[in-house]
Design an enzyme around this catalytic site. Structure first.
Site, PDB file in Angstrom:
ATOM      1  N   GLU A  99       0.836  -1.210   0.000  1.00 47.32           N
ATOM      2  CA  GLU A  99       0.000   0.000   0.000  1.00 47.32           C
ATOM      3  C   GLU A  99       0.867   1.255   0.000  1.00 47.32           C
ATOM      4  OE1 GLU A  99      -2.407   1.657  -0.491  1.00 47.32           O
ATOM      5  OE2 GLU A  99      -4.263   1.029   0.444  1.00 47.32           O
ATOM      6  N   ASP A 103      -4.444   5.032   6.392  1.00 50.91           N
ATOM      7  CA  ASP A 103      -4.963   6.224   7.062  1.00 50.91           C
ATOM      8  C   ASP A 103      -6.016   5.778   8.080  1.00 50.91           C
ATOM      9  OD1 ASP A 103      -5.594   8.881   7.571  1.00 50.91           O
ATOM     10  OD2 ASP A 103      -6.839   9.112   5.799  1.00 50.91           O
ATOM     11  N   ARG A 165       0.664  12.725  -8.733  1.00 45.84           N
ATOM     12  CA  ARG A 165       1.214  11.379  -8.515  1.00 45.84           C
ATOM     13  C   ARG A 165       2.650  11.272  -9.005  1.00 45.84           C
ATOM     14  NH1 ARG A 165      -2.807   7.764  -7.028  1.00 45.84           N
ATOM     15  NH2 ARG A 165      -4.861   8.034  -7.953  1.00 45.84           N
TER      16      ARG A 165
HETATM   17  P1  IMP Z   1      -7.835   4.382   4.439  1.00 41.28           P
HETATM   18  O1  IMP Z   1      -8.866   3.390   3.987  1.00 41.28           O
HETATM   19  O2  IMP Z   1      -8.455   5.568   5.100  1.00 41.28           O
HETATM   20  O3  IMP Z   1      -6.747   3.771   5.286  1.00 41.28           O
HETATM   21  O4  IMP Z   1      -7.228   5.016   3.151  1.00 41.28           O
HETATM   22  C1  IMP Z   1      -6.312   4.408   2.404  1.00 41.28           C
HETATM   23  C2  IMP Z   1      -6.191   5.070   1.044  1.00 41.28           C
HETATM   24  O5  IMP Z   1      -6.557   6.439   1.039  1.00 41.28           O
HETATM   25  C3  IMP Z   1      -4.747   5.031   0.655  1.00 41.28           C
HETATM   26  O6  IMP Z   1      -4.476   3.856  -0.038  1.00 41.28           O
HETATM   27  C4  IMP Z   1      -4.599   6.261  -0.197  1.00 41.28           C
HETATM   28  O7  IMP Z   1      -4.846   5.918  -1.540  1.00 41.28           O
HETATM   29  C5  IMP Z   1      -5.648   7.224   0.292  1.00 41.28           C
HETATM   30  N1  IMP Z   1      -5.031   8.249   1.181  1.00 41.28           N
HETATM   31  C6  IMP Z   1      -5.071   8.317   2.514  1.00 41.28           C
HETATM   32  N2  IMP Z   1      -4.397   9.379   2.991  1.00 41.28           N
HETATM   33  C7  IMP Z   1      -3.881   9.988   1.902  1.00 41.28           C
HETATM   34  C8  IMP Z   1      -3.029  11.145   1.726  1.00 41.28           C
HETATM   35  O8  IMP Z   1      -2.585  11.830   2.662  1.00 41.28           O
HETATM   36  N3  IMP Z   1      -2.713  11.443   0.440  1.00 41.28           N
HETATM   37  C9  IMP Z   1      -3.141  10.717  -0.631  1.00 41.28           C
HETATM   38  N4  IMP Z   1      -3.915   9.642  -0.506  1.00 41.28           N
HETATM   39  C10 IMP Z   1      -4.283   9.270   0.746  1.00 41.28           C
HETATM   40 MG    MG Z   2      -4.156   3.600  -1.942  1.00 42.00          MG
END
Ligand code: IMP
Ligand code: MG
Length: 177
Positions: A99, A103, A165
């Site tokens: 990954e 977050d 990106r």
């Molecule tokens: P989660 O499900 O909230 O853990 O989010 C995971 C996904 O959200 C990651 O794989 C990222 O693609 C996107 N994401 C989370 N935080 C960021 C950030 O600060 N910048 C860019 N993408 C993020």
């Molecule tokens: Mg991601």
């Protein structure tokens, strides 16, 4: 309001050095074994491309595309836009999910559950970044590149609405009036 990226939070050399260390660690941990490494598209693509070149054991490449974000906020609902090619051939195999950033943990929790259902011999998670301050789903991370504070980052594969990106380093997204 316009969005722009600020100065580097983690520069390119620091990223590359850490990726080399992670590659060495994974190569040691899986000595004598093969791994299926599943990149979570699109964010992990750049990290993944660098990481697999540092791994000395046989690697099968695979990809999954997941989506949970709209703009800067997690929707809390995960969708798979595409499944791994090997999804029905994971039984008895060693699998690592790669990954960009964990977050809330909702995406990784969902992916872990989906992949564990396929009965791999082992399943580990490797993430370049960990944002522990935002966690909603508790999820075990086996390999972490860097732990970062609660800021929104772009670059080295990560985007804001598909922009930035291709930045070769990691930057914090800022608002400008
Ligand atoms: P989660 O499900 O909230 O853990 O989010 C995971 C996904 O959200 C990651 O794989 C990222 O693609 C996107 N994401 C989370 N935080 C960021 C950030 O600060 N910048 C860019 N993408 C993020
Ligand atoms: Mg991601």
């Amino acid at each position: 309001m316009e969005r722009k990226f600020g100065k580097a939070l983690i520069d390119s050399n620091t990223l590359q050095e850490r990726v080399r260390q992670l590659g060495r660690q994974i190569s040691e941990d899986y000595a004598g074994k093969g791994i299926i490494m599943i990149a979570v598209l699109k964010g992990a693509a750049l990290f993944y491309a660098d990481l697999i070149r540092q791994i000395k054991v046989p690697v099968t490449l695979d990809f999954v595309q997941a989506k949970s974000y709209a703009g800067r906020t997690s929707t809390g609902e995960v969708r798979l836009l595409s499944e791994p090619e090997y999804i029905d051939r994971l039984a008895g195999r060693h699998v690592i999910v790669v990954e960009d950033i964990v977050d809330t943990g909702v995406t990784m929790q969902y992916l872990r559950k989906t992949l564990l259902d396929k009965r791999p011999a082992s399943l580990k998670v490797c993430t370049l970044l960990d944002k522990p301050g935002h966690r909603r789903s508790k999820v075990k991370l086996d390999y972490v590149g860097f732990s970062i504070p609660n800021v929104f980052v772009v670059g080295y594969g990560m985007d804001h609405n598909e922009q930035f990106r291709n930045l070769p380093y990691l930057a914090v997204l800022e608002d400008v009036e």
